[in-house]
Scaffold this active site. Structure first.
Site, PDB file in Angstrom:
ATOM      1  CD  GLU A 291      32.682  79.479 -39.198  1.00 17.91           C
ATOM      2  OE1 GLU A 291      32.123  80.488 -39.651  1.00 17.91           O
ATOM      3  OE2 GLU A 291      33.816  79.513 -38.668  1.00 17.91           O
TER       4      GLU A 291
ATOM      5  CG  ASN B  12      29.567  84.195 -33.901  1.00 14.32           C
ATOM      6  OD1 ASN B  12      29.228  84.498 -32.759  1.00 14.32           O
ATOM      7  ND2 ASN B  12      30.173  83.060 -34.178  1.00 14.32           N
TER       8      ASN B  12
ATOM      9  N   GLY C 293      33.657  79.910 -27.233  1.00 16.91           N
ATOM     10  CA  GLY C 293      32.988  78.766 -27.845  1.00 16.91           C
ATOM     11  C   GLY C 293      31.615  78.474 -27.270  1.00 16.91           C
TER      12      GLY C 293
ATOM     13  CG  ASP D 120      31.349  78.794 -31.815  1.00 13.29           C
ATOM     14  OD1 ASP D 120      30.683  79.518 -32.570  1.00 13.29           O
ATOM     15  OD2 ASP D 120      32.499  79.079 -31.432  1.00 13.29           O
TER      16      ASP D 120
END
Length: 340
Positions: free
Chosen positions: A36, A167, A278, A281
Protein backbone atom coordinates in the site's frame (compact mmCIF):
# COMPACT_ATOMS: atom_id res chain seq x y z
CA UNK A 1 -9.81 16.28 -5.82
CA UNK A 2 -10.31 14.18 -2.71
CA UNK A 3 -7.84 12.26 -0.58
CA UNK A 4 -6.49 8.93 -1.80
CA UNK A 5 -5.94 6.80 1.30
CA UNK A 6 -3.97 3.56 1.48
CA UNK A 7 -3.58 1.35 4.57
CA UNK A 8 -0.99 -1.30 5.30
CA UNK A 9 2.56 -2.06 6.37
CA UNK A 10 5.74 -0.34 5.21
CA UNK A 11 8.83 -2.48 5.73
CA UNK A 12 12.57 -2.19 5.68
CA UNK A 13 13.91 -4.09 2.66
CA UNK A 14 17.43 -5.53 2.89
CA UNK A 15 18.90 -6.93 -0.31
CA UNK A 16 22.28 -8.27 -1.43
CA UNK A 17 23.97 -5.99 -3.93
CA UNK A 18 23.38 -6.82 -7.58
CA UNK A 19 22.59 -10.48 -8.09
CA UNK A 20 24.52 -11.82 -5.09
CA UNK A 21 22.94 -14.62 -3.11
CA UNK A 22 22.16 -14.24 0.59
CA UNK A 23 24.89 -16.70 1.59
CA UNK A 24 27.63 -14.85 -0.28
CA UNK A 25 26.67 -11.27 0.51
CA UNK A 26 28.69 -9.24 3.02
CA UNK A 27 26.52 -6.14 2.76
CA UNK A 28 22.89 -5.28 2.06
CA UNK A 29 21.27 -2.35 0.31
CA UNK A 30 18.44 -0.64 2.21
CA UNK A 31 15.14 0.64 0.84
CA UNK A 32 11.60 0.88 2.22
CA UNK A 33 8.47 -0.55 0.65
CA UNK A 34 5.22 -2.43 1.05
CA UNK A 35 2.12 -2.93 -1.07
CA UNK A 36 0.00 0.00 0.00
CA UNK A 37 2.96 2.33 0.57
CA UNK A 38 4.08 1.60 -3.01
CA UNK A 39 0.63 2.56 -4.29
CA UNK A 40 0.65 5.78 -2.27
CA UNK A 41 4.02 6.82 -3.72
CA UNK A 42 2.81 6.19 -7.28
CA UNK A 43 -0.38 8.16 -6.71
CA UNK A 44 1.59 11.08 -5.26
CA UNK A 45 3.84 10.93 -8.35
CA UNK A 46 0.72 11.27 -10.51
CA UNK A 47 -0.34 14.39 -8.62
CA UNK A 48 -2.91 12.78 -6.34
CA UNK A 49 -3.40 13.84 -2.72
CA UNK A 50 -2.03 10.54 -1.37
CA UNK A 51 -2.16 9.53 2.30
CA UNK A 52 -0.60 6.42 3.82
CA UNK A 53 -2.07 5.01 7.03
CA UNK A 54 -0.13 2.60 9.24
CA UNK A 55 1.45 2.30 12.68
CA UNK A 56 5.19 2.80 13.10
CA UNK A 57 7.50 2.97 16.12
CA UNK A 58 8.62 6.36 17.42
CA UNK A 59 12.30 5.43 17.13
CA UNK A 60 14.68 6.41 14.32
CA UNK A 61 13.96 3.43 12.05
CA UNK A 62 10.25 4.18 12.17
CA UNK A 63 11.03 7.83 11.43
CA UNK A 64 13.23 6.83 8.50
CA UNK A 65 10.25 5.04 6.94
CA UNK A 66 8.10 8.15 7.45
CA UNK A 67 10.83 10.33 5.92
CA UNK A 68 11.06 8.08 2.85
CA UNK A 69 7.33 8.48 2.19
CA UNK A 70 7.52 12.23 2.66
CA UNK A 71 10.43 12.36 0.21
CA UNK A 72 8.07 11.28 -2.56
CA UNK A 73 5.16 13.52 -1.60
CA UNK A 74 3.02 11.13 0.46
CA UNK A 75 1.09 12.71 3.34
CA UNK A 76 2.09 10.92 6.56
CA UNK A 77 -0.06 12.93 8.99
CA UNK A 78 -2.46 10.01 9.54
CA UNK A 79 0.26 7.55 10.62
CA UNK A 80 -0.09 6.34 14.22
CA UNK A 81 3.16 6.13 16.18
CA UNK A 82 3.89 3.37 18.68
CA UNK A 83 4.98 -0.25 18.96
CA UNK A 84 8.49 -1.66 19.00
CA UNK A 85 9.61 -2.62 15.52
CA UNK A 86 9.43 -2.06 11.79
CA UNK A 87 8.87 -5.20 9.74
CA UNK A 88 11.82 -6.39 7.65
CA UNK A 89 12.07 -8.44 4.50
CA UNK A 90 15.14 -9.77 2.76
CA UNK A 91 15.05 -9.93 -1.04
CA UNK A 92 17.45 -11.90 -3.21
CA UNK A 93 17.06 -11.04 -6.89
CA UNK A 94 16.83 -13.96 -9.26
CA UNK A 95 18.22 -14.17 -12.77
CA UNK A 96 17.54 -16.40 -15.75
CA UNK A 97 16.32 -19.76 -14.39
CA UNK A 98 17.08 -18.91 -10.73
CA UNK A 99 14.01 -17.37 -9.07
CA UNK A 100 14.01 -14.43 -6.72
CA UNK A 101 13.62 -15.27 -3.04
CA UNK A 102 12.00 -13.36 -0.18
CA UNK A 103 12.46 -14.04 3.53
CA UNK A 104 10.21 -12.19 5.98
CA UNK A 105 11.09 -10.97 9.46
CA UNK A 106 7.92 -9.06 10.22
CA UNK A 107 6.40 -10.81 13.26
CA UNK A 108 5.33 -8.43 16.06
CA UNK A 109 5.75 -5.34 13.91
CA UNK A 110 3.98 -2.20 15.09
CA UNK A 111 1.18 -2.53 12.55
CA UNK A 112 0.70 -6.25 13.18
CA UNK A 113 0.10 -5.48 16.87
CA UNK A 114 -2.04 -2.40 16.25
CA UNK A 115 -5.43 -2.07 17.94
CA UNK A 116 -8.75 -0.78 16.61
CA UNK A 117 -8.51 2.37 18.72
CA UNK A 118 -5.30 3.35 16.91
CA UNK A 119 -7.33 4.49 13.89
CA UNK A 120 -10.29 6.87 13.72
CA UNK A 121 -11.65 5.92 10.31
CA UNK A 122 -14.38 8.54 10.32
CA UNK A 123 -11.74 11.25 10.57
CA UNK A 124 -9.38 9.46 8.17
CA UNK A 125 -12.02 9.29 5.43
CA UNK A 126 -13.14 12.90 5.82
CA UNK A 127 -12.77 14.38 2.33
CA UNK A 128 -11.56 11.07 0.90
CA UNK A 129 -12.28 9.91 -2.64
CA UNK A 130 -10.58 6.50 -2.72
CA UNK A 131 -9.40 3.85 -0.24
CA UNK A 132 -6.96 1.10 -1.21
CA UNK A 133 -5.50 -1.84 0.68
CA UNK A 134 -4.20 -5.32 -0.12
CA UNK A 135 -4.85 -8.82 1.14
CA UNK A 136 -1.48 -8.66 2.89
CA UNK A 137 -2.76 -6.29 5.58
CA UNK A 138 -5.52 -8.49 7.09
CA UNK A 139 -3.10 -11.44 6.87
CA UNK A 140 -0.67 -9.80 9.30
CA UNK A 141 -2.73 -10.61 12.41
CA UNK A 142 -6.27 -11.17 13.60
CA UNK A 143 -6.23 -7.58 14.88
CA UNK A 144 -5.29 -6.31 11.43
CA UNK A 145 -8.10 -8.35 9.87
CA UNK A 146 -10.61 -6.73 12.26
CA UNK A 147 -9.17 -3.26 11.66
CA UNK A 148 -9.35 -3.73 7.88
CA UNK A 149 -12.98 -4.86 8.07
CA UNK A 150 -13.79 -1.82 10.20
CA UNK A 151 -12.00 0.39 7.65
CA UNK A 152 -13.90 -0.85 4.59
CA UNK A 153 -17.22 -0.51 6.41
CA UNK A 154 -16.37 3.08 7.34
CA UNK A 155 -15.22 3.82 3.80
CA UNK A 156 -18.49 2.58 2.31
CA UNK A 157 -20.48 4.56 4.84
CA UNK A 158 -18.51 7.67 3.81
CA UNK A 159 -19.18 7.05 0.11
CA UNK A 160 -15.53 6.34 -0.67
CA UNK A 161 -14.56 4.05 -3.57
CA UNK A 162 -12.79 0.97 -2.18
CA UNK A 163 -10.22 -1.12 -4.04
CA UNK A 164 -8.33 -4.21 -2.93
CA UNK A 165 -5.43 -6.10 -4.43
CA UNK A 166 -5.95 -9.69 -3.26
CA UNK A 167 -2.17 -10.26 -3.01
CA UNK A 168 -2.25 -13.74 -1.47
CA UNK A 169 0.87 -14.56 0.57
CA UNK A 170 1.16 -18.21 1.58
CA UNK A 171 3.84 -17.35 4.16
CA UNK A 172 1.30 -15.24 6.06
CA UNK A 173 -1.83 -17.39 6.11
CA UNK A 174 -3.56 -20.44 4.65
CA UNK A 175 -5.89 -20.41 1.67
CA UNK A 176 -8.74 -21.43 3.97
CA UNK A 177 -8.26 -18.52 6.35
CA UNK A 178 -7.67 -16.10 3.49
CA UNK A 179 -10.94 -17.13 1.86
CA UNK A 180 -12.88 -16.80 5.09
CA UNK A 181 -11.48 -13.40 6.09
CA UNK A 182 -11.35 -11.84 2.64
CA UNK A 183 -14.82 -13.14 1.85
CA UNK A 184 -16.21 -10.77 4.48
CA UNK A 185 -13.98 -7.83 3.60
CA UNK A 186 -14.47 -7.89 -0.18
CA UNK A 187 -18.24 -7.47 0.28
CA UNK A 188 -17.48 -3.79 0.90
CA UNK A 189 -15.17 -3.31 -2.09
CA UNK A 190 -15.88 -1.78 -5.48
CA UNK A 191 -12.71 -2.83 -7.32
CA UNK A 192 -10.80 -6.10 -7.03
CA UNK A 193 -7.30 -6.43 -8.47
CA UNK A 194 -5.68 -9.85 -8.73
CA UNK A 195 -2.78 -11.56 -10.42
CA UNK A 196 -3.11 -14.72 -12.47
CA UNK A 197 -3.53 -17.00 -9.42
CA UNK A 198 -4.89 -14.86 -6.54
CA UNK A 199 -8.57 -15.67 -7.14
CA UNK A 200 -7.80 -19.38 -7.02
CA UNK A 201 -5.67 -19.14 -3.86
CA UNK A 202 -8.12 -16.91 -1.97
CA UNK A 203 -11.56 -17.90 -3.26
CA UNK A 204 -11.00 -21.19 -5.08
CA UNK A 205 -11.91 -19.63 -8.44
CA UNK A 206 -9.57 -21.18 -11.01
CA UNK A 207 -9.09 -20.09 -14.60
CA UNK A 208 -9.77 -22.94 -16.99
CA UNK A 209 -7.23 -24.03 -19.62
CA UNK A 210 -4.44 -22.21 -17.79
CA UNK A 211 -1.03 -23.46 -16.64
CA UNK A 212 0.82 -20.72 -14.77
CA UNK A 213 4.10 -22.64 -14.50
CA UNK A 214 4.38 -23.13 -18.27
CA UNK A 215 3.17 -19.59 -18.95
CA UNK A 216 -0.02 -20.60 -20.77
CA UNK A 217 -2.80 -18.18 -19.71
CA UNK A 218 -6.31 -18.41 -21.14
CA UNK A 219 -8.18 -15.14 -21.69
CA UNK A 220 -11.50 -16.96 -21.69
CA UNK A 221 -10.63 -18.65 -18.42
CA UNK A 222 -9.92 -15.33 -16.74
CA UNK A 223 -13.11 -13.78 -18.09
CA UNK A 224 -15.00 -16.46 -16.20
CA UNK A 225 -12.94 -15.74 -13.08
CA UNK A 226 -13.82 -12.03 -13.31
CA UNK A 227 -17.50 -12.78 -13.89
CA UNK A 228 -17.64 -15.10 -10.87
CA UNK A 229 -16.00 -12.49 -8.64
CA UNK A 230 -18.55 -9.88 -9.79
CA UNK A 231 -21.44 -12.28 -9.22
CA UNK A 232 -20.22 -13.23 -5.76
CA UNK A 233 -19.37 -9.78 -4.41
CA UNK A 234 -21.33 -7.24 -6.48
CA UNK A 235 -18.18 -5.48 -7.67
CA UNK A 236 -17.94 -2.62 -10.18
CA UNK A 237 -14.58 -3.65 -11.63
CA UNK A 238 -12.28 -6.66 -11.68
CA UNK A 239 -8.74 -6.29 -13.01
CA UNK A 240 -6.40 -9.24 -13.50
CA UNK A 241 -2.71 -8.94 -14.32
CA UNK A 242 -1.38 -11.68 -16.59
CA UNK A 243 2.29 -12.50 -16.12
CA UNK A 244 3.90 -15.02 -18.47
CA UNK A 245 7.02 -16.04 -16.58
CA UNK A 246 9.56 -17.35 -19.07
CA UNK A 247 12.38 -16.89 -16.56
CA UNK A 248 13.29 -14.66 -13.63
CA UNK A 249 14.72 -12.19 -16.16
CA UNK A 250 12.10 -12.18 -18.92
CA UNK A 251 8.33 -11.99 -18.60
CA UNK A 252 5.33 -11.29 -20.80
CA UNK A 253 3.08 -8.66 -19.20
CA UNK A 254 -0.53 -7.71 -19.89
CA UNK A 255 -3.86 -7.42 -18.08
CA UNK A 256 -7.62 -7.46 -18.48
CA UNK A 257 -10.41 -5.39 -16.97
CA UNK A 258 -14.10 -6.23 -16.56
CA UNK A 259 -16.67 -3.51 -15.76
CA UNK A 260 -19.63 -5.95 -15.39
CA UNK A 261 -20.64 -5.27 -19.01
CA UNK A 262 -17.52 -5.47 -21.16
CA UNK A 263 -14.10 -7.09 -21.03
CA UNK A 264 -11.04 -5.05 -21.96
CA UNK A 265 -7.63 -6.52 -22.80
CA UNK A 266 -4.42 -4.51 -22.79
CA UNK A 267 -1.52 -4.66 -25.18
CA UNK A 268 1.18 -7.11 -24.20
CA UNK A 269 4.76 -6.18 -23.31
CA UNK A 270 7.90 -8.29 -23.31
CA UNK A 271 9.84 -7.04 -20.29
CA UNK A 272 13.45 -7.52 -19.22
CA UNK A 273 13.33 -7.35 -15.43
CA UNK A 274 15.55 -5.14 -13.32
CA UNK A 275 13.40 -5.47 -10.16
CA UNK A 276 9.95 -7.02 -10.18
CA UNK A 277 9.01 -6.20 -6.57
CA UNK A 278 6.14 -3.73 -6.62
CA UNK A 279 5.04 -4.63 -10.14
CA UNK A 280 1.50 -5.43 -9.08
CA UNK A 281 1.30 -2.37 -6.83
CA UNK A 282 2.34 -0.12 -9.72
CA UNK A 283 -0.45 -1.66 -11.81
CA UNK A 284 -2.98 -1.00 -9.04
CA UNK A 285 -1.88 2.60 -8.67
CA UNK A 286 -2.03 3.13 -12.42
CA UNK A 287 -5.54 1.72 -12.58
CA UNK A 288 -6.70 3.88 -9.66
CA UNK A 289 -5.22 6.94 -11.35
CA UNK A 290 -6.83 6.11 -14.67
CA UNK A 291 -10.30 5.32 -13.34
CA UNK A 292 -10.35 8.34 -11.01
CA UNK A 293 -9.09 10.74 -13.68
CA UNK A 294 -11.92 10.14 -16.13
CA UNK A 295 -10.03 7.95 -18.60
CA UNK A 296 -11.98 5.43 -20.62
CA UNK A 297 -11.83 1.91 -19.22
CA UNK A 298 -9.50 0.85 -22.04
CA UNK A 299 -7.16 3.78 -21.48
CA UNK A 300 -7.15 3.26 -17.71
CA UNK A 301 -6.14 -0.36 -18.27
CA UNK A 302 -3.44 0.60 -20.78
CA UNK A 303 -2.09 3.23 -18.41
CA UNK A 304 -1.90 0.70 -15.56
CA UNK A 305 -0.10 -1.90 -17.67
CA UNK A 306 2.36 0.62 -19.12
CA UNK A 307 3.10 2.03 -15.65
CA UNK A 308 3.76 -1.43 -14.23
CA UNK A 309 5.84 -2.38 -17.26
CA UNK A 310 8.12 0.57 -16.49
CA UNK A 311 8.27 -0.33 -12.79
CA UNK A 312 10.02 -3.59 -13.67
CA UNK A 313 12.96 -1.49 -14.89
CA UNK A 314 13.41 0.40 -11.58
CA UNK A 315 15.32 -0.74 -8.49
CA UNK A 316 13.40 -0.73 -5.22
CA UNK A 317 9.72 -1.04 -4.35
CA UNK A 318 8.56 2.36 -5.57
CA UNK A 319 7.54 3.16 -9.15
CA UNK A 320 9.33 6.44 -9.81
CA UNK A 321 7.87 7.36 -13.19
CA UNK A 322 5.97 10.41 -14.40
CA UNK A 323 2.62 10.58 -16.16
CA UNK A 324 4.46 11.70 -19.30
CA UNK A 325 6.73 8.64 -19.28
CA UNK A 326 3.77 6.30 -18.88
CA UNK A 327 1.84 8.03 -21.65
CA UNK A 328 4.83 7.81 -23.99
CA UNK A 329 4.89 4.04 -23.59
CA UNK A 330 1.09 3.87 -23.89
CA UNK A 331 1.35 5.58 -27.28
CA UNK A 332 3.71 2.91 -28.54
CA UNK A 333 7.19 4.28 -27.98
CA UNK A 334 8.95 1.30 -26.37
CA UNK A 335 12.27 2.01 -28.05
CA UNK A 336 14.11 3.01 -24.91
CA UNK A 337 16.01 5.63 -26.91
CA UNK A 338 17.96 8.23 -24.96
CA UNK A 339 15.85 11.30 -24.16
CA UNK A 340 17.87 14.48 -24.93
Amino acid sequence: MGKFVTFGEIMLRLAPLGYDRFVQSKEFGVVYGGGEANVAVSLANYGKDAYFVTKLPKHEIGQSAVNELRRYGVDTSLITRGGDRVGIYFCEKGASQRPSKVIYDRAHSAIAEAKKEDFNWKEIFEGAEWFHFTGITPALSDNCAEITLEAVKAAKEAGVTVSVDLNFRKKLWSTEKAGRVMGEIVKYCDVVIANEEDAEKVFGIKAEETDITSGHLSDEGYKKVAQELVDRFGLKYVAITLRESFSASDNGWSAMLYDTKEFYKSKRYDIRIVDRVGGGDSFGAGLIHGLSSGMSNQDALEYAVAASCLKHTIEGDFNLVSIEEVETLMKGDASGRVQR
